[in-house]
Scaffold this motif. Structure first.
Motif, PDB file in Angstrom:
ATOM      1  N   SER A 122       0.818  -1.206   0.000  1.00 38.65           N
ATOM      2  CA  SER A 122       0.000   0.000   0.000  1.00 38.65           C
ATOM      3  C   SER A 122       0.858   1.265   0.000  1.00 38.65           C
ATOM      4  O   SER A 122       0.587   2.220  -0.745  1.00 38.65           O
ATOM      5  CB  SER A 122      -0.923  -0.022   1.223  1.00 38.65           C
ATOM      6  N   LEU A 123       1.910   1.279   0.801  1.00 35.32           N
ATOM      7  CA  LEU A 123       2.772   2.461   0.871  1.00 35.32           C
ATOM      8  C   LEU A 123       3.588   2.642  -0.412  1.00 35.32           C
ATOM      9  O   LEU A 123       3.845   3.772  -0.834  1.00 35.32           O
ATOM     10  CB  LEU A 123       3.694   2.385   2.094  1.00 35.32           C
ATOM     11  N   VAL A 124       3.991   1.544  -1.032  1.00 38.65           N
ATOM     12  CA  VAL A 124       4.681   1.643  -2.323  1.00 38.65           C
ATOM     13  C   VAL A 124       3.749   2.316  -3.346  1.00 38.65           C
ATOM     14  O   VAL A 124       4.164   3.200  -4.092  1.00 38.65           O
ATOM     15  CB  VAL A 124       5.140   0.254  -2.828  1.00 38.65           C
ATOM     16  N   GLY A 125       2.495   1.907  -3.351  1.00 35.32           N
ATOM     17  CA  GLY A 125       1.520   2.533  -4.237  1.00 35.32           C
ATOM     18  C   GLY A 125       1.357   4.012  -3.946  1.00 35.32           C
ATOM     19  O   GLY A 125       1.290   4.841  -4.863  1.00 35.32           O
ATOM     20  N   LEU A 126       1.318   4.358  -2.677  1.00 30.30           N
ATOM     21  CA  LEU A 126       1.148   5.753  -2.270  1.00 30.30           C
ATOM     22  C   LEU A 126       2.301   6.633  -2.755  1.00 30.30           C
ATOM     23  O   LEU A 126       2.094   7.750  -3.233  1.00 30.30           O
ATOM     24  CB  LEU A 126       1.049   5.836  -0.737  1.00 30.30           C
ATOM     25  N   MET A 127       3.507   6.109  -2.652  1.00 32.33           N
ATOM     26  CA  MET A 127       4.705   6.928  -2.880  1.00 32.33           C
ATOM     27  C   MET A 127       5.314   6.783  -4.279  1.00 32.33           C
ATOM     28  O   MET A 127       6.332   7.407  -4.560  1.00 32.33           O
ATOM     29  CB  MET A 127       5.779   6.556  -1.834  1.00 32.33           C
ATOM     30  N   HIS A 128       4.699   5.985  -5.148  1.00 32.77           N
ATOM     31  CA  HIS A 128       5.390   5.627  -6.393  1.00 32.77           C
ATOM     32  C   HIS A 128       5.713   6.820  -7.291  1.00 32.77           C
ATOM     33  O   HIS A 128       6.681   6.781  -8.038  1.00 32.77           O
ATOM     34  CB  HIS A 128       4.586   4.559  -7.168  1.00 32.77           C
ATOM     35  N   ASP A 129       4.935   7.885  -7.219  1.00 35.71           N
ATOM     36  CA  ASP A 129       5.190   9.068  -8.059  1.00 35.71           C
ATOM     37  C   ASP A 129       5.679  10.262  -7.240  1.00 35.71           C
ATOM     38  O   ASP A 129       5.477  11.409  -7.642  1.00 35.71           O
ATOM     39  CB  ASP A 129       3.919   9.463  -8.821  1.00 35.71           C
ATOM     40  N   VAL A 130       6.327  10.004  -6.120  1.00 33.72           N
ATOM     41  CA  VAL A 130       6.699  11.089  -5.196  1.00 33.72           C
ATOM     42  C   VAL A 130       7.480  12.202  -5.886  1.00 33.72           C
ATOM     43  O   VAL A 130       7.327  13.383  -5.549  1.00 33.72           O
ATOM     44  CB  VAL A 130       7.491  10.531  -3.980  1.00 33.72           C
ATOM     45  N   ASP A 131       8.291  11.869  -6.885  1.00 33.22           N
ATOM     46  CA  ASP A 131       9.139  12.876  -7.518  1.00 33.22           C
ATOM     47  C   ASP A 131       8.565  13.448  -8.819  1.00 33.22           C
ATOM     48  O   ASP A 131       9.160  14.326  -9.436  1.00 33.22           O
ATOM     49  CB  ASP A 131      10.538  12.295  -7.803  1.00 33.22           C
ATOM     50  N   PHE A 132       7.404  12.952  -9.244  1.00 32.81           N
ATOM     51  CA  PHE A 132       6.926  13.266 -10.595  1.00 32.81           C
ATOM     52  C   PHE A 132       6.467  14.712 -10.774  1.00 32.81           C
ATOM     53  O   PHE A 132       6.710  15.325 -11.812  1.00 32.81           O
ATOM     54  CB  PHE A 132       5.798  12.310 -11.002  1.00 32.81           C
ATOM     55  N   GLU A 133       5.814  15.268  -9.765  1.00 34.17           N
ATOM     56  CA  GLU A 133       5.284  16.631  -9.924  1.00 34.17           C
ATOM     57  C   GLU A 133       6.398  17.668 -10.067  1.00 34.17           C
ATOM     58  O   GLU A 133       6.355  18.524 -10.945  1.00 34.17           O
ATOM     59  CB  GLU A 133       4.373  16.996  -8.746  1.00 34.17           C
ATOM     60  N   LYS A 134       7.398  17.587  -9.218  1.00 37.10           N
ATOM     61  CA  LYS A 134       8.470  18.585  -9.224  1.00 37.10           C
ATOM     62  C   LYS A 134       9.617  18.265 -10.186  1.00 37.10           C
ATOM     63  O   LYS A 134      10.284  19.165 -10.693  1.00 37.10           O
ATOM     64  CB  LYS A 134       9.043  18.758  -7.803  1.00 37.10           C
ATOM     65  N   TRP A 135       9.849  16.974 -10.413  1.00 37.41           N
ATOM     66  CA  TRP A 135      10.986  16.572 -11.254  1.00 37.41           C
ATOM     67  C   TRP A 135      10.543  15.554 -12.314  1.00 37.41           C
ATOM     68  O   TRP A 135      11.037  14.423 -12.355  1.00 37.41           O
ATOM     69  CB  TRP A 135      12.096  15.960 -10.397  1.00 37.41           C
ATOM     70  N   PRO A 136       9.627  15.927 -13.207  1.00 38.75           N
ATOM     71  CA  PRO A 136       9.113  14.958 -14.187  1.00 38.75           C
ATOM     72  C   PRO A 136      10.201  14.365 -15.084  1.00 38.75           C
ATOM     73  O   PRO A 136      10.099  13.208 -15.494  1.00 38.75           O
ATOM     74  CB  PRO A 136       8.089  15.761 -14.994  1.00 38.75           C
TER      75      PRO A 136
END
Length: 199
Positions: free
Chosen positions: A54-68
């Motif tokens: 569940s936490l892997v799913g939550l965090m999988h795009d942690v960097d996408f908004e600021k560093w696409p």
């Protein structure tokens, strides 16, 4: 007993996600994939590792908004700083295999499920918004398949990635579509509640 450890609580994970993501769309996507991954953990017999999935799913795009442009490449730095384990970081980055600069390959079934359902949750979510109910709960597989085959619909959701994900798992495409639709329908209320609390 669980063999996979994230290293942090869900509360800390959400704080970290929101530290680097302000767009409600991105927060909702993380929460959606989180609940879908938890559903798959239960369904596929990995209940003891449900929190990790569940936490892997939550965090999988942690960097996408600021560093696409550095997606899945910047993530290890952000996650390590927040206290996540190496195995967690590998799992998160593995969903970018073949598409980003990461060298983390999906090896565990959990990583293959994340790779397969990430783009698909976006497609299903977009399809739900087109329905009178705005819900996945009354969506049928045949309706989803129609949207999947229409390349102009939710064009940003890579069909190639979804098909590759099913192949990696050794599943028929229909099975992946059906399971992910079930996961979203059965966790929809929890997704809506947690999204409202965090956006």
């Amino acid at each position: 007993m669980s063999i996979l450890t994230a290293g942090v609580s869900r509360e800390t994970a959400l704080e970290t996600l929101k530290k680097y993501n302000s767009e409600p769309f991105h927060i909702r996507h993380g929460i959606t994939v989180s609940h879908v991954m938890g559903w798959f953990a239960d369904t596929l017999g990995y209940g003891e590792d449900k929190e990790f999935w569940s936490l892997v799913g939550l965090m999988h795009d942690v960097d996408f908004e600021k560093w696409p442009e550095e997606h899945c490449v910047k993530a290890p730095e952000l996650l390590a700083e927040a206290g996540f384990t190496d195995e967690f970081i590998h799992a998160v980055c593995s969903h970018g295999w073949g598409m980003t600069g990461t060298d983390a390959k999906p090896e565990l079934e959990m990583e293959k499920v994340l790779f397969a359902c990430d783009e698909l949750t976006g497609l299903i979510g977009a399809a739900a918004l087109m329905r009178p109910s705005k819900s996945t709960k009354d969506m049928e597989l045949k309706s989803l398949k129609k949207k999947y085959k229409d390349k102009k619909f939710a064009a940003g959701c890579s069909r190639e990635c979804i098909a590759q994900g099913a192949e990696n798992l050794g599943w028929e495409l229909d099975a992946l579509l059906d399971k992910t639709l079930q996961a979203m329908a059965q966790t929809e209320d929890a997704i809506e509640t947690e999204t409202a609390e965090n956006t």
